[in-house]
Write an enzyme that holds these catalytic residues in place. Structure first.
Site, PDB file in Angstrom:
ATOM      1  N   THR A 100     -72.773   6.951 -12.011  1.00 50.54           N
ATOM      2  CA  THR A 100     -72.434   7.355 -13.373  1.00 50.54           C
ATOM      3  C   THR A 100     -71.961   6.101 -14.102  1.00 50.54           C
ATOM      4  OG1 THR A 100     -71.735   9.521 -12.579  1.00 50.54           O
ATOM      5  CG2 THR A 100     -71.055   8.892 -14.807  1.00 50.54           C
ATOM      6  N   LYS A 175     -75.152  12.966 -18.541  1.00 45.89           N
ATOM      7  CA  LYS A 175     -74.119  13.066 -17.489  1.00 45.89           C
ATOM      8  C   LYS A 175     -72.724  13.003 -18.119  1.00 45.89           C
ATOM      9  CE  LYS A 175     -71.736  12.603 -13.640  1.00 45.89           C
ATOM     10  NZ  LYS A 175     -71.666  13.320 -12.405  1.00 45.89           N
ATOM     11  N   LYS A 243     -63.001   6.595 -15.298  1.00 43.51           N
ATOM     12  CA  LYS A 243     -64.105   5.737 -15.759  1.00 43.51           C
ATOM     13  C   LYS A 243     -65.076   6.545 -16.618  1.00 43.51           C
ATOM     14  CE  LYS A 243     -67.323   5.623 -12.884  1.00 43.51           C
ATOM     15  NZ  LYS A 243     -68.449   6.462 -12.520  1.00 43.51           N
TER      16      LYS A 243
HETATM   17  P1  NAP Z   1     -67.412   5.678  -3.463  1.00 50.71           P
HETATM   18  O1  NAP Z   1     -67.146   6.528  -2.273  1.00 50.71           O
HETATM   19  O2  NAP Z   1     -66.374   4.709  -3.918  1.00 50.71           O
HETATM   20  O3  NAP Z   1     -68.801   4.922  -3.191  1.00 50.71           O
HETATM   21  C1  NAP Z   1     -69.250   3.791  -3.887  1.00 50.71           C
HETATM   22  C2  NAP Z   1     -69.776   2.835  -2.844  1.00 50.71           C
HETATM   23  O4  NAP Z   1     -70.439   1.748  -3.492  1.00 50.71           O
HETATM   24  C3  NAP Z   1     -68.644   2.226  -2.006  1.00 50.71           C
HETATM   25  O5  NAP Z   1     -68.940   2.405  -0.633  1.00 50.71           O
HETATM   26  C4  NAP Z   1     -68.646   0.764  -2.415  1.00 50.71           C
HETATM   27  O6  NAP Z   1     -68.325  -0.130  -1.395  1.00 50.71           O
HETATM   28  C5  NAP Z   1     -70.096   0.567  -2.797  1.00 50.71           C
HETATM   29  N1  NAP Z   1     -70.271  -0.571  -3.706  1.00 50.71           N
HETATM   30  C6  NAP Z   1     -69.656  -0.824  -4.869  1.00 50.71           C
HETATM   31  N2  NAP Z   1     -70.136  -1.966  -5.411  1.00 50.71           N
HETATM   32  C7  NAP Z   1     -71.067  -2.421  -4.552  1.00 50.71           C
HETATM   33  C8  NAP Z   1     -71.916  -3.554  -4.537  1.00 50.71           C
HETATM   34  N3  NAP Z   1     -71.905  -4.451  -5.533  1.00 50.71           N
HETATM   35  N4  NAP Z   1     -72.747  -3.712  -3.490  1.00 50.71           N
HETATM   36  C9  NAP Z   1     -72.768  -2.813  -2.483  1.00 50.71           C
HETATM   37  N5  NAP Z   1     -71.993  -1.723  -2.434  1.00 50.71           N
HETATM   38  C10 NAP Z   1     -71.148  -1.538  -3.473  1.00 50.71           C
HETATM   39  O7  NAP Z   1     -67.754   6.585  -4.738  1.00 50.71           O
HETATM   40  P2  NAP Z   1     -68.611   7.936  -4.836  1.00 50.71           P
HETATM   41  O8  NAP Z   1     -67.702   9.096  -4.907  1.00 50.71           O
HETATM   42  O9  NAP Z   1     -69.709   7.907  -3.828  1.00 50.71           O
HETATM   43  O10 NAP Z   1     -69.203   7.758  -6.308  1.00 50.71           O
HETATM   44  C11 NAP Z   1     -70.224   6.824  -6.601  1.00 50.71           C
HETATM   45  C12 NAP Z   1     -70.646   7.015  -8.056  1.00 50.71           C
HETATM   46  O11 NAP Z   1     -71.131   8.347  -8.240  1.00 50.71           O
HETATM   47  C13 NAP Z   1     -69.510   6.820  -9.072  1.00 50.71           C
HETATM   48  O12 NAP Z   1     -70.023   6.244 -10.235  1.00 50.71           O
HETATM   49  C14 NAP Z   1     -69.062   8.250  -9.329  1.00 50.71           C
HETATM   50  O13 NAP Z   1     -68.463   8.368 -10.611  1.00 50.71           O
HETATM   51  C15 NAP Z   1     -70.361   9.002  -9.249  1.00 50.71           C
HETATM   52  N6  NAP Z   1     -70.290  10.417  -8.832  1.00 50.71           N
HETATM   53  C16 NAP Z   1     -69.397  10.831  -7.889  1.00 50.71           C
HETATM   54  C17 NAP Z   1     -69.369  12.175  -7.533  1.00 50.71           C
HETATM   55  C18 NAP Z   1     -68.382  12.686  -6.502  1.00 50.71           C
HETATM   56  O14 NAP Z   1     -68.139  13.914  -6.490  1.00 50.71           O
HETATM   57  N7  NAP Z   1     -67.840  11.844  -5.624  1.00 50.71           N
HETATM   58  C19 NAP Z   1     -70.254  13.085  -8.103  1.00 50.71           C
HETATM   59  C20 NAP Z   1     -71.187  12.622  -9.034  1.00 50.71           C
HETATM   60  C21 NAP Z   1     -71.202  11.281  -9.383  1.00 50.71           C
HETATM   61  P3  NAP Z   1     -66.884  -0.128  -0.652  1.00 50.71           P
HETATM   62  O15 NAP Z   1     -67.092   0.838   0.469  1.00 50.71           O
HETATM   63  O16 NAP Z   1     -66.679  -1.522  -0.243  1.00 50.71           O
HETATM   64  O17 NAP Z   1     -65.887   0.354  -1.687  1.00 50.71           O
END
Ligand code: NAP
Length: 360
Positions: A100, A175, A243
């Protein structure tokens, strides 16, 4: 003869990315993965994914690249840096950002991809961690039906619905509309549970009653049980929701429109962030309404809510609303208004604020 499966690179194997990549693997696609913290990709490697040492290495031979990282800054760095994904992927590759992120950044990436003979589109998702695990997410594509045709089967490995909004950035705009709606639902859930609690009602019964009628929301269905059980784990992290609300409020400011519901939600999440809640799940908004002891048990610390969150016009939402801004909650608080409807914690404040700008 069976069709040859496209080769896939997947960057970002966190809460959402790991199960999504798992579904792609399960459908028989060869998947190369990269994540900033390697350990989070390990379970995928045990299921047959191949590890790459860098994002650039991961995408080099891939037909299709997925990214599911945290923030617009991560997306920008990944795609547009000199050795980024647009430069490292092969001509003809299709790059799909599931994060997102910002609509304007999505347009920039799609434009840069087009001039370098790649295709890129934004495709954020909704449905939460549960939807990612079940493979029933909704995909929100900044692309046409025709654009997604080459990757439709791949998208269908982890979604149950795909909406095409027709052009770059429009998936992110749609979104954000979803997040604006979610914002009001989160505040609605927290207000309703607090109100029912103050009225001495059985909270589980109240939730069940609301779910049977027009007050029902997905949030009450999926997140209220966690809040009632004191389960504050993410799910969806507070800092990611902030965010999203920040992105929506910035878009609204650019178009000179008001989003009062979103403003109030941002104020409350900003407060939760300030007292140490950034890594909790979004259901932790309900802790703002509870006695301080409950917040402390969840790892929060109201003493962190410092003068940095106070400013002269009396609102705690962190936005510059200009002269004459009034609190968006629409109540005349009077001189001894208590934060969050006086439900318990120790913040009282003077006047003009929605939910506690004058912290202590
Ligand atoms: P998350 O658990 O923090 O996952 C993000 C992953 O991306 C982390 O493992 C992070 O690494 C990795 N990352 C960040 N920058 C990177 C880079 N430059 N190179 C490689 N890996 C990188 O977050 P999430 O909950 O999965 O959410 C991810 C996105 O989807 C966000 O934008 C969120 O707003 C959106 N979203 C989330 C949900 C939900 O319910 N969780 C639902 C819809 C959308 P590290 O492990 O080192 O931190």
């Amino acid at each position: 003869m069976a069709d040859k499966k496209q080769s896939v690179a997947f960057i970002g194997t966190g809460i959402m990315g790991a199960p999504i990549a798992g579904h792609i693997l399960d459908a028989g696609y060869p998947v190369t993965v990269y994540n900033r913290t390697a350990a989070k990709a390990q379970p995928l490697l045990e299921r047959g994914a191949v590890w790459a040492e860098t994002a650039a290495d991961a995408v080099r031979g891939a037909d299709v690249v997925f990214t599911m990282v945290g923030y617009p800054e991560d997306v920008e760095e990944l795609y547009l840096a000199g050795d980024g994904l647009l430069a490292s992927s092969k001509p003809g590759a299709i790059l799909i950002d599931l994060t997102t992120s910002s609509p304007s950044l999505a347009r920039d990436i799609a434009g840069a991809a087009a001039v370098s003979e790649r295709t890129a589109f934004d495709c954020p998702v909704t449905g939460g961690e549960a939807g990612a695990i079940a493979g029933t997410l909704t995909a929100i594509a900044g692309a046409t039906e025709r654009d997604i045709e080459p990757v439709r089967a791949l998208l269908e490995t982890f979604t149950s619905k795909i909406f095409c909004f027709g052009g770059a950035g429009k998936g992110q705009s749609a979104k954000l509309a979803n997040q604006v709606s979610l914002a009001a639902s989160m505040v609605g859930m927290a207000d309703a549970l607090s109100f029912a609690q103050q009225e001495g009602l059985d909270l589980a019964q109240t939730r069940e009653m609301i779910l049977s009628g027009t007050g029902a929301t997905g949030v009450l269905a999926s997140l209220a049980p966690k809040a009632l059980d004191g389960d504050w784990k993410p799910g969806f992290k507070v800092r990611h929701f902030m965010k999203d609300l920040g992105l929506a409020l910035a878009e609204a400011e650019e178009r000179d429109i008001a989003l009062p519901g979103c403003d109030v939600a941002f104020t409350l999440y900003d407060m939760l962030d300030a007292i140490g809640g950034a890594e909790l799940g979004t259901q932790a908004i309900t802790l703002l309404y509870q006695e301080e002891a409950e917040a402390v048990a969840a790892g929060l610390d109201w003493s962190l809510y410092t003068a940095e969150h106070e400013h002269e016009d009396g609102c705690g939402c962190g936005h510059d609303h200009g002269d004459g801004h009034e609190c968006t909650c629409g109540h005349d608080h009077g001189d001894d208004h208590e934060c969050c409807h006086g439900a318990g914690h120790h913040h009282e404040h003077g006047e003009g604020c929605c939910h506690g700008a004058d912290g202590e």
